[in-house]
Scaffold this active site. Structure first.
Site, PDB file in Angstrom:
ATOM      1  N   GLY A   1       0.721  -1.213  -0.215  1.00 35.16           N
ATOM      2  CA  GLY A   1      -0.115  -0.012   0.046  1.00 35.16           C
ATOM      3  C   GLY A   1       0.728   1.331   0.081  1.00 35.16           C
TER       4      GLY A   1
ATOM      5  CD  GLU B   1       1.851  -8.918   1.135  1.00 33.45           C
ATOM      6  OE1 GLU B   1       0.907  -8.220   0.617  1.00 33.45           O
ATOM      7  OE2 GLU B   1       1.951 -10.170   1.729  1.00 33.45           O
ATOM      8  N   PRO B   2       5.208  -4.515  -1.733  1.00 38.20           N
ATOM      9  CG  PRO B   2       7.401  -3.631  -2.361  1.00 38.20           C
ATOM     10  CD  PRO B   2       6.784  -4.938  -1.501  1.00 38.20           C
TER      11      PRO B   2
ATOM     12  NE  ARG C   1      -1.057   2.500  -5.077  1.00 39.59           N
ATOM     13  CZ  ARG C   1      -2.132   2.725  -5.385  1.00 39.59           C
ATOM     14  NH1 ARG C   1      -2.424   3.386  -6.331  1.00 39.59           N
ATOM     15  NH2 ARG C   1      -2.975   2.010  -4.613  1.00 39.59           N
TER      16      ARG C   1
ATOM     17  NE  ARG D   1      -5.681   3.694  -9.321  1.00 38.90           N
ATOM     18  CZ  ARG D   1      -5.087   4.852  -8.963  1.00 38.90           C
ATOM     19  NH1 ARG D   1      -4.813   5.583  -9.866  1.00 38.90           N
ATOM     20  NH2 ARG D   1      -5.307   4.930  -7.548  1.00 38.90           N
TER      21      ARG D   1
ATOM     22  CE1 TYR E   1     -10.908   2.071  -6.349  1.00 40.17           C
ATOM     23  CE2 TYR E   1      -9.107   2.135  -7.646  1.00 40.17           C
ATOM     24  CZ  TYR E   1     -10.090   1.493  -6.920  1.00 40.17           C
ATOM     25  OH  TYR E   1     -10.007   0.055  -6.965  1.00 40.17           O
TER      26      TYR E   1
ATOM     27  CB  CYS F   1     -21.690   5.445 -24.473  1.00 42.78           C
ATOM     28  SG  CYS F   1     -21.163   5.665 -26.390  1.00 42.78           S
ATOM     29  CD  GLU F   2     -21.003   5.075 -18.783  1.00 44.11           C
ATOM     30  OE1 GLU F   2     -21.319   5.825 -17.875  1.00 44.11           O
ATOM     31  OE2 GLU F   2     -21.690   3.714 -19.021  1.00 44.11           O
TER      32      GLU F   2
ATOM     33  CE1 TYR G   1      -3.823  -2.888  -7.816  1.00 46.58           C
ATOM     34  CE2 TYR G   1      -2.676  -0.977  -7.221  1.00 46.58           C
ATOM     35  CZ  TYR G   1      -2.942  -1.988  -7.219  1.00 46.58           C
ATOM     36  OH  TYR G   1      -2.561  -2.633  -6.145  1.00 46.58           O
TER      37      TYR G   1
END
Length: 463
Positions: A278, A320-321, A323, A360, A364, A391-392, A421
């Protein structure tokens, strides 16, 4: 600042008040090293290059949109994490950030372990030659088939996420004649995001077994009794895009407290502790991530201090890297399609990708930066919103940015820090073809994940 929400997504024409925006950068042509990978620069003609190859050449050979990964930067970041934690700790690359067979080979060569959380990720790891004993298997709902494959392959650890999974893994291991090393993932009541952490009410989530109410202690009791399991440690993960270690300090205190309870009740000192990942990266110049050496020292100091206070031997530390390694190494290259000025508001810049290659921002509310990379420009900055072709109305790549006012269809723009990601979460929405991942280094470029074709889409559609 919070934005108004609607069940259908972000509200139309979400316009922020005058003065909200930071001043445009003094030089729109500068590629800020805080957010771009290490070999990115502009050549004498003002064209951006990565690994010695210019983006015009890359676009011509591989098309747009595409993810372009700086291999030298990826490898350097692997080495930095490995060297920061040393031989008495383990660094597991979190494959969910981005995984391919080439990445697995790089990890193997650079001495990192690998964390997978699905059968597909495990298959990729094994197919690319990662030694099974250097693989950790995560997931809150591993299927019987996934567990069987992991145990049969001899993965170094399975992280147990529920009482049912404790029994399930033990049964499968016994049936296969194995004693499977496992860790128990606990939720410690800490959730860390960027610069703040809240130490209450975060047991209400799908991951892990809560410390609260003695549930984690009961999970340990059950695991220690089962012949098919070898309990080697406790696992904790407190959040994502974390820029400081305050939350880790609280988590380590509570995890070490559990280790002390285990020793006192069972006479066993578990040999490992995993504090998860994280760790944050810079998506914009305002972000201020920590360097691996600083993170390693802080986490070591925290664990040593807590163990000394508890009277425990210091367990082997794992992190646990994902990103933090792959995120900064990659940019997404787009071609500008239309430029639509809304007087008094902003200019909408439409590109040939969008939420199918980077969900993302929509999912997010993530922030990114963007630059014109096929040339330099002396034009005035214009407030822009980079949007996709789907189409959004929420199909936004970069919500607010300054681009040169002479931006035109056919120009190439790039969004940095898209290694984590973006490809992993890419989709075929509107039957878009997922972009390739191209590794660039030493003046050479090669696809490590090829672009999807219409034939790929139709091959799956059996009619």
């Amino acid at each position: 600042m919070s934005r108004s929400a609607h069940p259908a997504g972000p509200r139309h024409a979400d316009v922020l008040p005058e003065g909200h925006y930071a001043a445009p950068p003094a030089d729109l042509n500068q590629l800020d090293p805080r957010v771009w990978s290490r070999t990115v620069s502009r050549n004498a003609d003002g064209v951006a290059t990565v690994g010695g190859v210019d983006v015009k050449t890359l676009a011509e050979e591989f098309g747009t949109p595409g993810y372009f990964l700086d291999e030298a930067d990826f490898r350097a970041r692997c080495r930095a994490w490995r060297e920061a934690f040393g031989e008495d700790a383990d660094v597991f690359y979190a494959g969910k950030a981005f995984l391919s067979r080439a990445v697995v080979r790089w990890l193997n060569e650079e001495g990192l372990n690998l964390d997978v959380c699905s059968g597909g990720e495990l298959a990729t790891a094994l197919a690319a030659g990662m030694p099974a004993e250097r693989i950790a298997m995560h997931g809150n709902n591993k299927t019987v088939h996934e567990i069987e494959r992991a145990v049969a392959a001899g993965v170094g650890r399975i992280v147990l996420d529920s009482f049912q999974e404790i029994a399930r893994v033990a049964h499968i291991a016994q049936r296969l004649g194995r004693r499977q090393p496992v860790q128990i993932r606990v939720t410690v009541g800490v959730e860390a995001h960027t610069h703040e952490f809240i130490a209450t009410a975060h047991e209400d989530q799908k991951f892990g077994i809560p410390l609260a109410g003695g549930l984690a202690a009961e999970a340990v009791r059950r695991a220690l009794k089962l012949d098919g399991l070898e309990l080697i440690g406790i696992h904790s993960h407190i959040g994502s895009q974390i820029f400081d270690t305050s939350g880790f300090e609280v988590a380590a205190h509570r995890v070490v407290g559990l280790l002390k309870e285990i020793r006192d009740e069972h006479g066993v000192e578990l040999p490992e502790i995993d504090l998860g990942g994280g760790l944050g990266i810079a998506y914009t110049p305002e972000d201020d991530p920590r360097e691996p050496q600083e993170i390693a020292k802080a986490l070591r100091d925290i664990v040593h201090r807590e163990c000394e206070t508890a009277g425990l031997a210091v367990p082997r530390l794992s992190v646990e890297p994902g990103r933090a390694i792959v995120g900064p190494t990659t940019f997404t290259l787009y071609e500008v399609g239309t430029v639509k000025e809304l007087p008094g508001l902003r200019t909408y810049v439409s590109v040939d990708g969008g939420m199918s290659d980077n969900i993302r921002t929509a999912l997010y509310d993530a922030d990114y930066t963007v630059a014109l990379v096929s040339r330099d420009s002396t034009a005035e900055p214009m407030l822009s919103r980079v949007v996709g072709k789907h189409c959004e109305s929420g199909d936004i790549v970069v919500r607010d940015a300054f681009l040169p006012a002479d931006l035109a269809p056919g120009d190439l723009i790039a969004v940095p820090a898209t290694g984590a990601y973006c490809r992993s979460m890419a989709s075929n929405y509107n039957h878009a073809l997922r972009p390739p991942v191209v590794a660039v280094g030493d003046g050479q470029a090669r696809e490590i994940v090829r672009r999807e074709t219409e034939e790929d889409l139709l091959r799956l559609d059996v009619g």
